[in-house]
Design an enzyme around this catalytic site. Structure first.
Site, PDB file in Angstrom:
ATOM      1  N   HIS A   1       0.795  -1.357  -0.211  1.00  0.00           N
ATOM      2  CA  HIS A   1       0.057   0.007   0.096  1.00  0.00           C
ATOM      3  C   HIS A   1       0.981   1.295  -0.004  1.00  0.00           C
ATOM      4  O   HIS A   1       0.282   2.432   0.100  1.00  0.00           O
ATOM      5  CB  HIS A   1      -0.937   0.112   1.305  1.00  0.00           C
ATOM      6  CG  HIS A   1      -2.036  -1.033   1.131  1.00  0.00           C
ATOM      7  ND1 HIS A   1      -3.248  -0.373   0.540  1.00  0.00           N
ATOM      8  CD2 HIS A   1      -2.371  -2.104   1.373  1.00  0.00           C
ATOM      9  CE1 HIS A   1      -4.121  -1.541   0.724  1.00  0.00           C
ATOM     10  NE2 HIS A   1      -3.496  -2.436   0.845  1.00  0.00           N
TER      11      HIS A   1
ATOM     12  N   LYS B   1      -8.472  14.019   4.444  1.00  0.00           N
ATOM     13  CA  LYS B   1      -7.771  13.064   4.177  1.00  0.00           C
ATOM     14  C   LYS B   1      -6.731  12.987   5.562  1.00  0.00           C
ATOM     15  O   LYS B   1      -6.722  14.071   6.121  1.00  0.00           O
ATOM     16  CB  LYS B   1      -6.760  12.658   2.976  1.00  0.00           C
ATOM     17  CG  LYS B   1      -6.071  14.218   2.718  1.00  0.00           C
ATOM     18  CD  LYS B   1      -5.279  14.160   1.381  1.00  0.00           C
ATOM     19  CE  LYS B   1      -6.271  14.034  -0.029  1.00  0.00           C
ATOM     20  NZ  LYS B   1      -6.273  12.919  -0.891  1.00  0.00           N
ATOM     21  N   ARG B   2      -5.995  12.274   5.919  1.00  0.00           N
ATOM     22  CA  ARG B   2      -5.295  12.001   6.876  1.00  0.00           C
ATOM     23  C   ARG B   2      -4.095  13.331   6.565  1.00  0.00           C
ATOM     24  O   ARG B   2      -4.020  13.607   5.422  1.00  0.00           O
ATOM     25  CB  ARG B   2      -4.256  10.802   7.037  1.00  0.00           C
ATOM     26  CG  ARG B   2      -5.387   9.729   7.538  1.00  0.00           C
ATOM     27  CD  ARG B   2      -5.916   9.877   9.113  1.00  0.00           C
ATOM     28  NE  ARG B   2      -4.663   9.916  10.174  1.00  0.00           N
ATOM     29  CZ  ARG B   2      -4.406   9.165  10.880  1.00  0.00           C
ATOM     30  NH1 ARG B   2      -4.988   8.053  10.772  1.00  0.00           N
ATOM     31  NH2 ARG B   2      -3.446   9.301  11.713  1.00  0.00           N
TER      32      ARG B   2
ATOM     33  N   LYS C   1       0.766  14.593   1.455  1.00  0.00           N
ATOM     34  CA  LYS C   1      -0.259  15.062   1.147  1.00  0.00           C
ATOM     35  C   LYS C   1      -0.574  16.404   0.651  1.00  0.00           C
ATOM     36  O   LYS C   1      -1.374  17.076  -0.089  1.00  0.00           O
ATOM     37  CB  LYS C   1      -1.500  14.360   1.862  1.00  0.00           C
ATOM     38  CG  LYS C   1      -1.525  12.803   1.753  1.00  0.00           C
ATOM     39  CD  LYS C   1      -2.839  12.391   2.872  1.00  0.00           C
ATOM     40  CE  LYS C   1      -2.966  10.990   2.844  1.00  0.00           C
ATOM     41  NZ  LYS C   1      -3.627  10.367   2.057  1.00  0.00           N
TER      42      LYS C   1
ATOM     43  N   THR D   1      -8.074   6.801  -2.543  1.00  0.00           N
ATOM     44  CA  THR D   1      -9.752   6.632  -2.760  1.00  0.00           C
ATOM     45  C   THR D   1     -10.644   7.685  -2.382  1.00  0.00           C
ATOM     46  O   THR D   1     -11.728   7.562  -3.004  1.00  0.00           O
ATOM     47  CB  THR D   1      -9.959   5.247  -2.020  1.00  0.00           C
ATOM     48  OG1 THR D   1      -9.674   5.454  -0.442  1.00  0.00           O
ATOM     49  CG2 THR D   1      -9.211   4.118  -2.263  1.00  0.00           C
TER      50      THR D   1
ATOM     51  N   LYS E   1     -14.144   8.806  -4.416  1.00  0.00           N
ATOM     52  CA  LYS E   1     -15.497   9.307  -3.722  1.00  0.00           C
ATOM     53  C   LYS E   1     -15.892  10.514  -4.420  1.00  0.00           C
ATOM     54  O   LYS E   1     -17.247  10.692  -4.603  1.00  0.00           O
ATOM     55  CB  LYS E   1     -15.692   9.161  -2.245  1.00  0.00           C
ATOM     56  CG  LYS E   1     -15.202   7.880  -1.642  1.00  0.00           C
ATOM     57  CD  LYS E   1     -14.706   8.170  -0.222  1.00  0.00           C
ATOM     58  CE  LYS E   1     -13.786   7.015   0.285  1.00  0.00           C
ATOM     59  NZ  LYS E   1     -13.176   7.255   1.359  1.00  0.00           N
TER      60      LYS E   1
END
Ligand SMILES: *Cc1c(COP(=O)(O)O)cnc(C)c1O
Length: 843
Positions: free
Chosen positions: A382, A573-574, A579, A681, A685
């Site tokens: 992952h 998101k985290r 990110k 992901t 969405k």
């Protein structure tokens, strides 16, 4: 009492155990009246409440029980048909299942939404309040855990015999609140009021060994046999959660283990008068499943975490073996009938544990056992981040699971012999590929254990799999290219469109029928509707209603006013440096500068929403939250800004929050440094709910772009290749000095404008942006990000055009259903036959 005596007793009492009628019940009604009857019976009798009860908790529980009964009927049928057909099966092993709430999903998948709504309404209750009383099952950190949950939904919908195995954490992902702009973690005691969805199965408990030592002896045939003795055992008790397919009679199982002490006290302690110490030892056993480790994409290294991993692996494999032995004489067809999918390296100790059980508990020799292990284990990677690759000190392994360390040494020795045959004389390669990393503190490399023990290794998006082959796992790819395959992630369209966006679902249903819910590529038929004015108006109205729903949540949770006419620009998101929430905040500061400078011609009003949890020990991530809150406070309270710009940091991002956020987003922020996000992901969405992506060429963004085309995506930033090329001569200060807008942003940050009473607070963030060694290269992408944002803002002004883009995004999201992902896993890895459960005829 023995079975024989039971029987005698039964005969004496004139009943016939061979002919029990205990479970021959008429099927439960799926109509409004039957559901209403059951609901009221649970409410009044089982829960003992009456009309004075004002809390929504008891109505929620009563409704959950009424739904669970209907699930259990189908659950039993499904279990029986799997047993009777002796079908091939897959076991999905994961330390995380981020399930969220179950009620709406159950109603949807059982096909009783209208019946339940009518029943609840007629009883004078609000279904919305009942839904909101359900706590999220937050047994995961983020994407990896949510993926496992979506997979289970799709497997049940495809009628694949797949069972999930995980841990029943007493405390799930912490709840986050913001105090003085900073994250504060609160324990999530989600089981406090009980969990009506679970069914405890103490009769299937297992015993898991820890500690002790090994004894080697030679058996009558001259084979070395090993006993693992003097262990401190812990019991594993299964709690089962039903996983319904979409209106197909199938209900699969998620089996979560909870730890319990063995009831034997430590006798030595007891005799020495250490009664309380012996009782207290119970505690340490029960601690194993107490709490989820809240680290996303980084390893933790704590002993308790390794205990959790072994506890899951050992209990789950024993459980599979128990069931196998109930209906099979030997293990000759075990590999043909069983497959284990490892969700990341967390459960990869399973490779050694299955070897141990086959040899030490079922008498097999090494080669025979290894043939079974290496044809039943499959591994999903992952992440490419080196800090997330799990390594455990050999020393710790030896203390905690000494027998498993011996097995790992033997696997490694045999493996390295193969490597040496493949590349004679290449000692550097041997050192690189060894499962044991040598050094001052030798370590077990869990990813390598998984790679060596598995017949399949997959990445989770095309780019990610390619980068695994070229980089992290190159040596292994060269040795076993046929093991590597890609399985691009997805999300379940039941939860992430049908259930969370009822307005859009109804519009889609009347436009193309409802087949899309289990055949998502049907959505493609919406593309032509993008040209219809009427359809666009309806589409936009739904988005506006969803935005009003989110605005209410933002008002309640952040006390910030979001005007629904503005563009909703969302990044949830985290919180992680890769990110790049920081890049998003820099853009907000840039917009603020423009407003203050009067540069607002042709302006697009924008509401920026950021949300996510930081790992409690990840200081930089926590500082990014503080920066977002600080910038928000300044921007939102400046009268010069007004409706032009808002920024809110939404506390406690979780599955049920995303169910409100995704349907309401206009712009989806997917802005990670290229090559760092394995798939994502959240991006899917948002796309499914008609948000347009602003994103880099990273993870599944690339595949989203391929589906929608460049006209329906705001692309920016360096590519993976650019990033690696640029690193060697990266000069962020020169980039800042050359770009007046960027310089102005940095000057404002550096002037302590956002931290007037906490001077120096953001220095580490400022230094990271200006550092030539910034791994995330935030400065490198600033200009192209700002330009792409400007394009998005201009595009938003033409609502006709924007809505067209929105429709295209939903229409092209068919590829990102986990139904597709699961079909690919099944075609290439699991090779299961779908099994149809016999229908439960309604009364
Ligand atoms: C989907 C989801 C994630 C994953 O989001 P990414 O943007 O892919 O990192 C994390 N947390 C929750 C609650 C989610 O629903």
């Amino acid at each position: 009492m023995t079975a024989k005596r039971n029987e005698q007793q039964a005969t004496k009492n004139n009943c016939d155990p061979e002919n029990r009628k205990l479970v021959e019940l008429p099927p439960l009604g799926m109509d409004q009246a039957s559901i209403s009857d059951d609901f009221r019976r649970y409410f009044a009798h089982t829960l003992g409440r009456d009309d004075h009860c004002t809390s929504s908790h008891y109505p929620y529980k009563a409704l959950a029980f009424a739904m669970r009964d209907r699930l259990i009927e189908r659950w039993k049928n499904t279990r029986r048909v799997y047993e009777d057909t002796d079908c091939r099966r897959t076991f999905y092993l994961s330390l995380e299942f981020l399930m969220g709430r179950a009620l709406s999903n159950t109603m949807l998948n059982l096909g009783v939404e209208d019946e339940v709504s009518a029943a609840i309404y007629d009883l004078g209750l609000r279904l919305e309040d009942i839904r909101e009383s359900e706590p999220d099952a937050g047994l995961g950190n983020g994407g990896l855990g949510r993926l496992a949950a979506c997979f289970l939904d799709s497997c049940a919908t495809l009628q694949l015999p797949v069972r999930g195995y995980g841990l029943r954490y007493e405390y799930g992902m912490f709840r986050q609140h913001i105090s003085n702009g900073q994250q504060v973690e609160d324990p999530d005691h989600w089981l406090r009021d009980g969990n009506p969805w679970e069914l405890e199965r103490p009769e299937y408990f297992q015993r898991v060994q820890f500690g002790g030592r090994t004894e080697h002896h030679t058996d009558a045939n001259g084979h070395v046999r090993v006993s693992w003795v003097d262990t401190h055992d812990v019991l594993a008790v299964p709690c089962d959660i039903p996983i319904p397919g979409f209106r197909n009679g199938t209900v699969n199982t998620l089996r979560l283990w909870k730890s319990a002490a063995t009831d034997e006290f430590d006798l030595e302690e007891f005799n020495a008068g250490g009664y309380t110490e012996a009782v207290a030892a119970k505690n340490s056993a029960e601690n194993i499943t107490m709490v989820l480790y809240p680290n996303d994409a980084s390893e933790n290294g704590k002993e308790l975490r390794l205990r959790q991993q072994y506890f899951l692996a050992s209990a789950s494999i024993k459980d599979v073996m128990r069931e196998w032995r109930e209906s099979h004489e030997d293990f000759s067809s075990f590999a043909e009938k069983n497959c284990f999918q490892l969700n990341d390296t967390h459960p990869s100790i399973s490779v050694a544990e299955l070897m141990r059980q086959l040899m030490d508990e079922h008498g097999m020799l090494w080669d025979e056992a290894w043939t079974i292990v290496s044809s039943t284990m499959a591994y999903t990677n992952h992440t490419l981040l080196p800090e997330a690759l799990e390594r455990w000190p050999v020393r710790l392994f030896d203390q905690l699971v000494p027998r498993l360390l011996e097995i790992i040494y033997e696997i490694n020795a045999r493996f390295l012999t193969q490597v040496a045959q493949h590349w004679p004389g290449d000692t550097d390669r041997l050192r690189r590929m060894s499962i044991i990393e040598e050094g001052h503190e030798p370590m077990v490399r869990m990813a390598y254990l998984a790679l060596v023990g598995s017949f399949s290794v997959n990445g989770v998006a095309a780019l990610h799999t390619q980068l695994l082959k070229e980089g992290l796992f190159l040596d292994f790819y060269e040795m076993w290219p046929e093991r590597f395959n890609n399985k691009t992630n997805g999300v379940t369209p039941r939860r992430w469109l049908a259930a969370c966006n009822p307005g859009l679902r109804d519009l889609i249903d009347v436009t193309i029928g409802n087949g899309w819910i289990s055949h998502l590529p049907n959505l493609e038929q919406l593309a032509e509707k993008a040209e219809s004015r009427t359809f666009r108006r309806l589409w936009r109205n739904i988005k506006q209603e969803n935005k009003a729903r989110l605005a209410k949540m933002v008002k309640a949770d952040c006390d910030v006013e979001f005007n629904t006419e503005a563009m909703f620009d969302v990044q949830v998101k985290r919180i992680h440096e890769y990110k790049r929430q920081l890049l998003n905040i820099l853009h907000v500061i840039h917009l603020y500068n423009r407003i203050k400078a009067g540069d607002t011609e042709n302006w697009t009003n924008r509401c920026v929403l950021i949300g996510g949890k930081a790992a409690p020990g990840y200081q930089v991530a926590k500082l990014i939250i503080k920066l977002a809150s600080s910038v928000a406070r300044v921007v939102n309270s400046d009268p010069d800004v007004g409706d032009r710009l808002k920024l809110a940091f939404l506390p406690n991002y979780r599955v049920s929050a995303m169910e409100v956020i995704a349907p309401a987003a206009d712009l989806s922020e997917q802005i990670s440094t290229a090559g760092k996000e394995a798939s994502g992901t959240g991006n899917m969405k948002f796309m499914m709910n008609g948000a347009v992506t602003i994103g880099t060429l990273d993870g599944a963004n690339i595949e989203i772009l391929e589906e929608v085309g460049i006209d329906n995506f705001f692309l920016f930033g360096l590519t993976t290749v650019d990033v690696e090329a640029k690193r060697r001569h990266y000069d962020p200060n020169a980039i800042i000095d050359r770009d007046p807008a960027f310089l102005k942003v940095m000057k404002l940050l550096e002037s302590s404008y956002f931290n007037q009473f906490e001077l120096g607070l953001f220095d580490t963030i400022i230094e990271s942006i200006r550092s030539p060694y910034d791994p995330w290269m935030t400065a490198a992408d600033f200009r192209s990000y700002i330009d792409a944002q400007e394009q998005a803002a201009l595009a938003y002004q033409d609502q006709d055009e924007w809505v067209r883009m929105s429709i295209i995004n939903t229409a092209k999201s068919g590829h990102f259903s986990t139904d597709r992902t699961m079909e690919e896993y099944n075609r290439d890895i699991w090779r299961l036959e779908p099994v149809t459960a016999p229908p439960v005829a309604p009364a």
